[in-house]
Write a protein that holds these residues in place. Structure first.
Motif, PDB file in Angstrom:
ATOM      1  N   ARG A  78     -45.283 -51.535  88.191  1.00  0.00           N
ATOM      2  CA  ARG A  78     -46.394 -51.953  89.049  1.00  0.00           C
ATOM      3  C   ARG A  78     -47.450 -52.689  88.236  1.00  0.00           C
ATOM      4  NH1 ARG A  78     -47.885 -46.682  91.157  1.00  0.00           N
ATOM      5  NH2 ARG A  78     -45.809 -45.903  91.446  1.00  0.00           N
ATOM      6  N   ARG A  79     -47.731 -52.208  87.033  1.00  0.00           N
ATOM      7  CA  ARG A  79     -48.735 -52.864  86.195  1.00  0.00           C
ATOM      8  C   ARG A  79     -48.294 -54.281  85.838  1.00  0.00           C
ATOM      9  NH1 ARG A  79     -49.528 -49.341  81.588  1.00  0.00           N
ATOM     10  NH2 ARG A  79     -50.696 -48.103  83.070  1.00  0.00           N
ATOM     11  N   ARG A  80     -47.024 -54.441  85.481  1.00  0.00           N
ATOM     12  CA  ARG A  80     -46.518 -55.779  85.160  1.00  0.00           C
ATOM     13  C   ARG A  80     -46.587 -56.686  86.383  1.00  0.00           C
ATOM     14  NH1 ARG A  80     -41.235 -53.992  81.693  1.00  0.00           N
ATOM     15  NH2 ARG A  80     -42.360 -53.359  79.817  1.00  0.00           N
ATOM     16  N   MET A  81     -46.280 -56.144  87.557  1.00  0.00           N
ATOM     17  CA  MET A  81     -46.337 -56.952  88.766  1.00  0.00           C
ATOM     18  C   MET A  81     -47.775 -57.381  89.048  1.00  0.00           C
ATOM     19  SD  MET A  81     -44.982 -56.140  92.598  1.00  0.00           S
ATOM     20  CE  MET A  81     -43.289 -56.240  92.105  1.00  0.00           C
ATOM     21  N   ARG A  82     -48.730 -56.449  88.890  1.00  0.00           N
ATOM     22  CA  ARG A  82     -50.136 -56.794  89.108  1.00  0.00           C
ATOM     23  C   ARG A  82     -50.602 -57.871  88.144  1.00  0.00           C
ATOM     24  NH1 ARG A  82     -52.480 -51.442  88.394  1.00  0.00           N
ATOM     25  NH2 ARG A  82     -50.949 -50.332  89.590  1.00  0.00           N
ATOM     26  N   ILE A  83     -50.179 -57.780  86.882  1.00  0.00           N
ATOM     27  CA  ILE A  83     -50.557 -58.791  85.895  1.00  0.00           C
ATOM     28  C   ILE A  83     -49.974 -60.143  86.286  1.00  0.00           C
ATOM     29  CG2 ILE A  83     -50.199 -59.528  83.499  1.00  0.00           C
ATOM     30  CD1 ILE A  83     -50.409 -56.529  82.737  1.00  0.00           C
ATOM     31  N   GLY A  84     -48.716 -60.165  86.709  1.00  0.00           N
ATOM     32  CA  GLY A  84     -48.082 -61.419  87.122  1.00  0.00           C
ATOM     33  C   GLY A  84     -48.743 -62.030  88.339  1.00  0.00           C
ATOM     34  N   ILE A  85     -49.063 -61.218  89.323  1.00  0.00           N
ATOM     35  CA  ILE A  85     -49.720 -61.729  90.528  1.00  0.00           C
ATOM     36  C   ILE A  85     -51.113 -62.252  90.182  1.00  0.00           C
ATOM     37  CG2 ILE A  85     -50.741 -61.021  92.733  1.00  0.00           C
ATOM     38  CD1 ILE A  85     -48.279 -59.194  93.085  1.00  0.00           C
ATOM     39  N   THR A  86     -51.847 -61.519  89.351  1.00  0.00           N
ATOM     40  CA  THR A  86     -53.175 -61.965  88.957  1.00  0.00           C
ATOM     41  C   THR A  86     -53.109 -63.288  88.207  1.00  0.00           C
ATOM     42  OG1 THR A  86     -53.924 -59.678  88.824  1.00  0.00           O
ATOM     43  CG2 THR A  86     -55.251 -61.323  87.666  1.00  0.00           C
ATOM     44  N   ALA A  87     -52.157 -63.425  87.297  1.00  0.00           N
ATOM     45  CA  ALA A  87     -52.006 -64.677  86.561  1.00  0.00           C
ATOM     46  C   ALA A  87     -51.667 -65.822  87.511  1.00  0.00           C
ATOM     47  CB  ALA A  87     -50.919 -64.531  85.494  1.00  0.00           C
ATOM     48  N   GLY A  88     -50.813 -65.572  88.488  1.00  0.00           N
ATOM     49  CA  GLY A  88     -50.474 -66.605  89.470  1.00  0.00           C
ATOM     50  C   GLY A  88     -51.671 -67.033  90.292  1.00  0.00           C
ATOM     51  N   VAL A  89     -52.487 -66.076  90.708  1.00  0.00           N
ATOM     52  CA  VAL A  89     -53.683 -66.395  91.485  1.00  0.00           C
ATOM     53  C   VAL A  89     -54.661 -67.205  90.649  1.00  0.00           C
ATOM     54  CG1 VAL A  89     -55.730 -65.363  92.558  1.00  0.00           C
ATOM     55  CG2 VAL A  89     -53.469 -64.457  93.075  1.00  0.00           C
ATOM     56  N   VAL A  90     -54.821 -66.843  89.374  1.00  0.00           N
ATOM     57  CA  VAL A  90     -55.727 -67.591  88.497  1.00  0.00           C
ATOM     58  C   VAL A  90     -55.241 -69.029  88.322  1.00  0.00           C
ATOM     59  CG1 VAL A  90     -56.566 -67.756  86.113  1.00  0.00           C
ATOM     60  CG2 VAL A  90     -56.625 -65.571  87.309  1.00  0.00           C
ATOM     61  N   VAL A  91     -53.943 -69.207  88.120  1.00  0.00           N
ATOM     62  CA  VAL A  91     -53.395 -70.559  87.957  1.00  0.00           C
ATOM     63  C   VAL A  91     -53.589 -71.373  89.231  1.00  0.00           C
ATOM     64  CG1 VAL A  91     -51.233 -71.851  87.679  1.00  0.00           C
ATOM     65  CG2 VAL A  91     -51.760 -69.951  86.150  1.00  0.00           C
ATOM     66  N   LEU A  92     -53.302 -70.783  90.379  1.00  0.00           N
ATOM     67  CA  LEU A  92     -53.485 -71.507  91.635  1.00  0.00           C
ATOM     68  C   LEU A  92     -54.954 -71.837  91.885  1.00  0.00           C
ATOM     69  CD1 LEU A  92     -50.960 -69.686  93.982  1.00  0.00           C
ATOM     70  CD2 LEU A  92     -50.775 -71.980  93.000  1.00  0.00           C
ATOM     71  N   ALA A  93     -55.856 -70.920  91.547  1.00  0.00           N
ATOM     72  CA  ALA A  93     -57.285 -71.189  91.715  1.00  0.00           C
ATOM     73  C   ALA A  93     -57.730 -72.318  90.789  1.00  0.00           C
ATOM     74  CB  ALA A  93     -58.086 -69.924  91.437  1.00  0.00           C
ATOM     75  N   ALA A  94     -57.214 -72.342  89.569  1.00  0.00           N
ATOM     76  CA  ALA A  94     -57.562 -73.416  88.634  1.00  0.00           C
ATOM     77  C   ALA A  94     -57.060 -74.761  89.137  1.00  0.00           C
ATOM     78  CB  ALA A  94     -56.996 -73.121  87.253  1.00  0.00           C
ATOM     79  N   ILE A  95     -55.855 -74.781  89.668  1.00  0.00           N
ATOM     80  CA  ILE A  95     -55.312 -76.033  90.213  1.00  0.00           C
ATOM     81  C   ILE A  95     -56.136 -76.481  91.414  1.00  0.00           C
ATOM     82  CG2 ILE A  95     -53.331 -77.048  91.421  1.00  0.00           C
ATOM     83  CD1 ILE A  95     -51.544 -75.311  89.592  1.00  0.00           C
TER      84      ILE A  95
END
Length: 86
Positions: A44-61
């Motif tokens: 679950r922790r790895r999934m949360r980290i991956g989702i958070t990283a994806g959201v940050v990348v999409l927000a930056a784009i």
């Protein structure tokens, strides 16, 4: 745990609510000193980290596209012209 519970990993009965949740080994008669972090928590922790990283990348784009887009519509009209003296 009662004595009829099978030996194995179970939620730690001594968990105080501080720090990560652990499981403690029940040997069938008593609790041992063996602790571990449940495997599902790591996933679950790895999934949360991956989702958070994806959201940050999409927000930056999205932010980059917003800042780079020219929606003002007055790029040629805003050019300063000197008043004519006629």
């Amino acid at each position: 745990m009662t004595q009829t519970s099978p030996p194995g990993w179970h939620p730690d009965p001594g968990y105080t609510g501080i720090g990560p949740v652990h499981e403690r080994w029940w040997d069938g008669n008593q609790w041992t000193d063996h602790l571990r972090v449940p495997p599902a928590t790591i996933r679950r922790r790895r999934m949360r980290i991956g989702i958070t990283a994806g959201v940050v990348v999409l927000a930056a784009i999205g932010g980059g596209l917003f800042l780079l887009s020219d929606d003002s519509g007055d790029s040629k009209e805003s050019a300063a012209t000197a008043p004519s003296t006629a």
